[in-house]
Design an enzyme around this catalytic site. Sequence first.
Site, mmCIF file in Angstrom:
data_model
loop_
_atom_site.group_PDB
_atom_site.id
_atom_site.type_symbol
_atom_site.label_atom_id
_atom_site.label_comp_id
_atom_site.label_asym_id
_atom_site.label_seq_id
_atom_site.Cartn_x
_atom_site.Cartn_y
_atom_site.Cartn_z
ATOM 1 N N GLU A 162 -44.169 -28.799 60.838
ATOM 2 C CA GLU A 162 -42.869 -28.525 60.221
ATOM 3 C C GLU A 162 -41.772 -28.078 61.192
ATOM 4 O O GLU A 162 -41.281 -26.945 61.094
ATOM 5 C CB GLU A 162 -43.028 -27.450 59.135
ATOM 6 C CG GLU A 162 -43.918 -27.865 57.997
ATOM 7 C CD GLU A 162 -43.863 -26.882 56.832
ATOM 8 O OE1 GLU A 162 -43.237 -25.814 56.948
ATOM 9 O OE2 GLU A 162 -44.460 -27.197 55.786
ATOM 10 N N GLU A 355 -50.272 -30.551 53.663
ATOM 11 C CA GLU A 355 -50.248 -29.249 52.966
ATOM 12 C C GLU A 355 -49.743 -29.443 51.552
ATOM 13 O O GLU A 355 -48.782 -30.174 51.335
ATOM 14 C CB GLU A 355 -49.299 -28.240 53.646
ATOM 15 C CG GLU A 355 -49.814 -27.618 54.890
ATOM 16 C CD GLU A 355 -48.856 -26.586 55.491
ATOM 17 O OE1 GLU A 355 -48.114 -25.927 54.726
ATOM 18 O OE2 GLU A 355 -48.851 -26.463 56.717
HETATM 19 C C1 BGC Z 1 -46.264 -23.614 56.419
HETATM 20 C C2 BGC Z 1 -47.371 -22.608 56.242
HETATM 21 C C3 BGC Z 1 -47.001 -21.619 55.146
HETATM 22 C C4 BGC Z 1 -46.825 -22.377 53.866
HETATM 23 C C5 BGC Z 1 -46.477 -21.507 52.674
HETATM 24 C C6 BGC Z 1 -45.694 -24.115 55.123
HETATM 25 O O1 BGC Z 1 -44.314 -24.288 55.252
HETATM 26 O O2 BGC Z 1 -46.696 -24.675 57.216
HETATM 27 O O3 BGC Z 1 -47.601 -21.967 57.472
HETATM 28 O O4 BGC Z 1 -47.928 -20.593 55.006
HETATM 29 O O5 BGC Z 1 -45.773 -23.292 54.011
HETATM 30 O O6 BGC Z 1 -45.252 -20.862 52.851
#
Ligand code: BGC
Length: 440
Positions: A162, A355
């Site tokens: 990101e 993610e």
């Molecule tokens: C990030 C993580 C973070 C998650 C939740 C993502 O933007 O890669 O490191 O914990 O979001 O906020």
Amino acid sequence: MPTDPYASRTAPPRFPDGFLWGVSTSAHQIEGAADLREPSVWDTFTAAPGRVKDGSTAAVACDHYHRYREDVALLADLGVNAYRFSVSWPRAASPGGLDFYDRLTDELCAAGVRPVPTLYHWDLPAGLDWLDRDTASRFADHVSRVAARLGDRITRWITLNEPAEHTLLGHALGAHAPGGRLLFDALPAAHHQLLAHGLAVRALRASGAADIGIANSHGPTWPASGDRADIEAADFYDTLLNRLFADPLLLGAYPAGLGDLMPGDVTADLEVISEPLDFYGVNYYAPTRVGAPQGTEIEFGGLTLPAELPFTVLDIEGVPVTDFGWPVVPEGLTELLTGFRDRYGDRLPPVVITENGCSGDGLDDQDRIAYLDGHLRALHRALEAGVDVRGYFVWSLLDNFEWAEGYTRRFGLVHVDFGTLARTPKASYGWYRDFLRTQR
Ligand code: BGC
């Protein structure tokens, strides 16, 4: 318009054979053992008072550094076939620091879980700065060292996590390390990360790696109304969050107007940045509703957005929100992926969701189950619509150090008691395990 993500559930959809099923974590958020690595910008940032909501640091976090065997056993029981973690650059730079990743890699391989490391997830070594161009080549050196050590067992790599959020939160708004509040003057930090990515792709290919991608955060942008001013503000926000990071990678060009804000002539850099990728990682959490600027500072999702921004961010009405205040809109994932396919066509490599997840307390985390179930169905609809999706990773395996929110936001499938460090699987862990069994 969004439908109810908590609607009653039917049999889970079937994903293609060979699909990558995993969970994601990052080094700074779980490893602890800060005394066994070089310092990072996050150590400096969290040492200053008032930066982290609960005043905490990640010095111990989940102590994954010492408890990785227990965590790999949790992965094996869960039944994932892949695990996305990150290699801490400050640890990799410490004497013997790569030994830890060597042990972790062996443990994962022995458990039948494919390691998928991210080579940078926001924990820059203290003393380096993304505003300096030289940081990009320093990163490529780090990548070469890691690949030389682990490349005999690891085939799939993610360069950066990101760069959009890292630039926005860390350099433009001051909410994350290193704490810069530069607004649009932060854009060189974005360019240098993208350049670092391109150099890393070349370094990885030179080391023999054949399966390389990036993890970018993306989400649909919804104009607050049909008014021209709202549509223009939303378009600008979409350009900043989505196109600024996808266009140079996939099309070899910055969106019109933004290239001029980058440092110097970036033509040659864009050649490096647009090295072909084997997969494109998407981190998806929620869409954003955007309107014309109001001329006032606003609080949104734990952030303070200054009045000077040329847009404002608004609540999405009529959908559940997580305890972070983020809207729950699974349909946004289908919209995002089909929109990407339409925008980038055959320049878009196969997609992996690197993610997806939500924060919320409690061991009986039915809201998380509803969130994940809704998003997996939405992902399947994107597949049915012809998007080439190859994998899905839940954020996150463990409750962890959630950056400026400290330990107050829990994203894990596994609860961590930060007093005893005991791990307890939540209801969502059992649900994901059952879901994965339906895919074998
Ligand atoms: C990030 C993580 C973070 C998650 C939740 C993502 O933007 O890669 O490191 O914990 O979001 O906020």
